[in-house]
Design an enzyme around this catalytic site. Structure first.
Site, PDB file in Angstrom:
ATOM      1  N   ALA A   7       1.109  12.546  -1.961  1.00  5.21           N
ATOM      2  CA  ALA A   7      -0.314  12.253  -2.134  1.00  5.21           C
ATOM      3  C   ALA A   7      -0.551  10.892  -2.786  1.00  5.21           C
ATOM      4  CB  ALA A   7      -0.957  13.349  -2.974  1.00  5.21           C
ATOM      5  N   THR A   8       0.525  10.152  -3.075  1.00  6.92           N
ATOM      6  CA  THR A   8       0.373   8.866  -3.747  1.00  6.92           C
ATOM      7  C   THR A   8       0.890   7.735  -2.866  1.00  6.92           C
ATOM      8  OG1 THR A   8       2.559   8.892  -4.771  1.00  6.92           O
ATOM      9  CG2 THR A   8       0.789  10.033  -5.958  1.00  6.92           C
ATOM     10  N   HIS A  51       3.346   6.000  -3.537  1.00  4.91           N
ATOM     11  CA  HIS A  51       4.785   5.891  -3.782  1.00  4.91           C
ATOM     12  C   HIS A  51       5.572   5.864  -2.471  1.00  4.91           C
ATOM     13  CE1 HIS A  51       8.507   6.291  -6.023  1.00  4.91           C
ATOM     14  NE2 HIS A  51       8.858   7.293  -5.238  1.00  4.91           N
TER      15      HIS A  51
END
Length: 151
Positions: A84-85, A87
């Site tokens: 969800a990021t 990253h």
């Protein structure tokens, strides 16, 4: 005159380095198993396995291995699964730089790092529905070493 160069998959006498990420180990161990089996099937007996924390750490290790001139190829195995990021984008982008190291050192560097949206997609590519990308990466390494020897 047209000359066509085509390499075989005979890896006898070749030395390979496999750099494998510990992150998402339940996926990367399957990739490694597939790669080692593929090397064995193609006659490769000399393989060094280097474990790194994650895909982000691979480029510096690839660079060091390539500069050492000890190996005929370097195979990178990992699994970066979208979360969800941001990253995912950072790690996928950094690990994609691996290929430029191969060009710089004139050594085949094979990118066997899975970049998937889901865990299920990664599992499929690590030995179930979509084959084993680790095995494919090892076979590609053998072929590329042989191809470069023809040039």
């Amino acid at each position: 005159m047209i000359q066509e160069l085509k390499a075989d998959l005979n890896g006898k006498g070749q030395k390979h380095c496999v750099i494998v990420s510990r992150f998402n180990e339940f996926i990367t161990e399957s990739l490694l198993k597939g790669a080692l089996e593929s090397f064995r099937m193609h006659g490769v007996e000399d393989v060094t396995v280097v474990r790194v924390p994650g895909a982000y750490e691979m480029p510096v290790v690839v660079s060091k291995a390539a500069a050492s001139k000890k190996y005929d190829s370097i195979v990178c195995l990992g699994a970066v699964i979208r979360g969800a990021t941001a990253h995912f984008d950072l790690v996928a982008g950094e690990s994609a730089k691996i290929g430029s190291i191969g060009v710089q050192h004139s050594i085949p560097v094979i990118f066997g790092v899975l970049t998937t949206d889901t865990i299920e997609q990664a599992i499929e590519r690590a030995g179930t529905k979509a084959g084993n990308k680790g095995a494919e990466a090892a076979a590609t390494a053998v072929e590329m070493v042989n191809l470069l020897s023809l040039l």
